[in-house]
Design a protein around this motif. Sequence first.
Motif, PDB file in Angstrom:
ATOM      1  N   ASN A  98      -2.650  -6.304   3.214  1.00  0.00           N
ATOM      2  CA  ASN A  98      -2.993  -4.885   3.322  1.00  0.00           C
ATOM      3  C   ASN A  98      -3.351  -4.340   1.940  1.00  0.00           C
ATOM      4  OD1 ASN A  98      -2.549  -4.836   6.042  1.00  0.00           O
ATOM      5  ND2 ASN A  98      -0.506  -3.904   5.910  1.00  0.00           N
ATOM      6  N   VAL A  99      -4.087  -3.246   1.907  1.00  0.00           N
ATOM      7  CA  VAL A  99      -4.521  -2.663   0.635  1.00  0.00           C
ATOM      8  C   VAL A  99      -3.314  -2.367  -0.257  1.00  0.00           C
ATOM      9  CG1 VAL A  99      -5.665  -0.672  -0.430  1.00  0.00           C
ATOM     10  CG2 VAL A  99      -6.631  -1.695   1.641  1.00  0.00           C
ATOM     11  N   ASP A 100      -2.240  -1.854   0.336  1.00  0.00           N
ATOM     12  CA  ASP A 100      -1.081  -1.499  -0.501  1.00  0.00           C
ATOM     13  C   ASP A 100      -0.264  -2.723  -0.925  1.00  0.00           C
ATOM     14  OD1 ASP A 100       0.058  -2.067   1.926  1.00  0.00           O
ATOM     15  OD2 ASP A 100       1.071  -0.132   2.178  1.00  0.00           O
ATOM     16  N   GLU A 101      -0.562  -3.891  -0.385  1.00  0.00           N
ATOM     17  CA  GLU A 101       0.159  -5.115  -0.802  1.00  0.00           C
ATOM     18  C   GLU A 101      -0.600  -5.910  -1.853  1.00  0.00           C
ATOM     19  OE1 GLU A 101       1.972  -6.520   3.535  1.00  0.00           O
ATOM     20  OE2 GLU A 101      -0.027  -7.151   2.921  1.00  0.00           O
ATOM     21  N   ASN A 197      -7.257 -22.794   2.454  1.00  0.00           N
ATOM     22  CA  ASN A 197      -7.484 -22.552   1.016  1.00  0.00           C
ATOM     23  C   ASN A 197      -7.280 -21.090   0.627  1.00  0.00           C
ATOM     24  OD1 ASN A 197      -8.208 -25.190   0.678  1.00  0.00           O
ATOM     25  ND2 ASN A 197     -10.412 -24.832   0.849  1.00  0.00           N
ATOM     26  N   ALA A 198      -7.029 -20.233   1.628  1.00  0.00           N
ATOM     27  CA  ALA A 198      -7.042 -18.788   1.361  1.00  0.00           C
ATOM     28  C   ALA A 198      -5.790 -18.339   0.620  1.00  0.00           C
ATOM     29  CB  ALA A 198      -7.156 -18.027   2.682  1.00  0.00           C
ATOM     30  N   GLY A 199      -5.924 -17.216  -0.067  1.00  0.00           N
ATOM     31  CA  GLY A 199      -4.771 -16.572  -0.681  1.00  0.00           C
ATOM     32  C   GLY A 199      -4.200 -15.531   0.277  1.00  0.00           C
ATOM     33  N   ALA A 200      -2.982 -15.076  -0.026  1.00  0.00           N
ATOM     34  CA  ALA A 200      -2.367 -14.045   0.813  1.00  0.00           C
ATOM     35  C   ALA A 200      -1.366 -13.252  -0.017  1.00  0.00           C
ATOM     36  CB  ALA A 200      -1.672 -14.667   2.015  1.00  0.00           C
ATOM     37  N   ALA A 201      -1.156 -12.002   0.383  1.00  0.00           N
ATOM     38  CA  ALA A 201      -0.133 -11.175  -0.273  1.00  0.00           C
ATOM     39  C   ALA A 201       1.229 -11.837  -0.061  1.00  0.00           C
ATOM     40  CB  ALA A 201      -0.152  -9.778   0.325  1.00  0.00           C
ATOM     41  N   GLU A 202       2.162 -11.543  -0.985  1.00  0.00           N
ATOM     42  CA  GLU A 202       3.466 -12.231  -0.975  1.00  0.00           C
ATOM     43  C   GLU A 202       4.208 -12.142   0.345  1.00  0.00           C
ATOM     44  OE1 GLU A 202       6.056 -11.127  -4.181  1.00  0.00           O
ATOM     45  OE2 GLU A 202       4.626 -11.929  -5.648  1.00  0.00           O
ATOM     46  N   SER A 203       4.073 -10.991   1.004  1.00  0.00           N
ATOM     47  CA  SER A 203       4.824 -10.779   2.250  1.00  0.00           C
ATOM     48  C   SER A 203       4.265 -11.593   3.419  1.00  0.00           C
ATOM     49  CB  SER A 203       4.773  -9.300   2.614  1.00  0.00           C
ATOM     50  OG  SER A 203       3.419  -8.936   2.817  1.00  0.00           O
ATOM     51  N   ARG A 204       3.112 -12.242   3.224  1.00  0.00           N
ATOM     52  CA  ARG A 204       2.442 -12.955   4.337  1.00  0.00           C
ATOM     53  C   ARG A 204       2.780 -14.437   4.325  1.00  0.00           C
ATOM     54  NH1 ARG A 204      -0.065  -8.965   7.520  1.00  0.00           N
ATOM     55  NH2 ARG A 204       0.014  -7.193   6.119  1.00  0.00           N
ATOM     56  N   GLU A 208       1.289 -19.857   8.441  1.00  0.00           N
ATOM     57  CA  GLU A 208       1.219 -19.278   9.795  1.00  0.00           C
ATOM     58  C   GLU A 208      -0.169 -18.678  10.039  1.00  0.00           C
ATOM     59  OE1 GLU A 208       2.087 -18.730  13.402  1.00  0.00           O
ATOM     60  OE2 GLU A 208       3.471 -19.843  12.083  1.00  0.00           O
ATOM     61  N   LEU A 209      -0.715 -18.001   8.999  1.00  0.00           N
ATOM     62  CA  LEU A 209      -2.048 -17.402   9.123  1.00  0.00           C
ATOM     63  C   LEU A 209      -3.102 -18.476   9.350  1.00  0.00           C
ATOM     64  CD1 LEU A 209      -1.781 -14.836   6.182  1.00  0.00           C
ATOM     65  CD2 LEU A 209      -2.104 -14.250   8.599  1.00  0.00           C
TER      66      LEU A 209
END
Length: 272
Positions: A98-101, A197-204, A208-209
């Motif tokens: 999310n934008v805020d993450e 290969n994707a990145g993700a915010a820490e909370s994700r 699983e994605l």
Amino acid sequence: MTHFTGKVAVVTGAASGIGRALAVELGRRGAKVAICDVDTDGLAETQRLVAATGADVKSDRLDVAEREQVLVYADAVKEHFGRVNLVFNNAGIAFTGNVDEMGFKDIERIMDVDFWGVVNGTKAFLPALIESGDGHVVNISSVFGLFAMPTQSAYNAAKFAVRGFTESLRQEMLLSDHRVKVTCVHPGGIKTNIARNAGAAESRDQKELAHSFDKLARTSPEKAAKIILRGVERGKARVLVGMDAVMFDKIIRITGPGYQRLFARVGHRSGL
Ligand code: NAI
């Protein structure tokens, strides 16, 4: 003889997925292929596969976000093959959050590769494509360049930007005397390494994605490459890749901005 026989084609992000499948299919159809990527192991395998088609192949490590490198690379490809007819600006990365993450750096990295990488490749090769008298710019956007999804704001921004940049370039080429065609490609879910290969915010939960993405992606990269090349042969302005892309395109036309609420709910339920 095919549409591509004897032509010189450049494919960025060719070490994997759609880029690799494009490079191999172009080789099969008689093109001379310049492949590049940051992943040199994957690139070596693509080089082997393209060479096995009997095609002439030039392989180089290149980070498309590094403008100076891209400019030097474009000169080197032109020097090696004597001309350039097609460039497939395909290299890309994804990020979920999310934008805020997300940090500013996360958003900048996506823009650097997915948007600026396409601009760098287009501008670096455009003079050679114009000079060829038979040029084609093929920029890979996404269905996420047609509609937005929660957690994809950075990727959405880059892919919408690729679409705007590419459609404007096409209009400019139509108005000019240059014989350069321009195509914007919008793949739906393609079974590649993009989510792994994707990145993700820490909370994700990145694993699983990627798992959810793998369940939803329906089209093989080989099939995607064939659809893209058919669109290129026909000089199409826009190529939708996969039944999902065709369906999404219809839904957003029918619902207008109403799609936002609908897709937000469906995406959330699918674990995206
Ligand atoms: P992939 O992850 O299998 O391949 C992408 C390639 O780009 C990789 O080999 C990677 O090393 C390379 N790359 C990443 N950053 C780079 C950089 N800075 N410079 C040079 N190379 C770089 O992914 P895929 O799916 O084949 O993606 C290709 C394009 O298709 C991307 O632009 C992606 O956004 C787009 N796309 C993919 C979809 C899918 O469902 N797989 C859907 C819509 C669009």
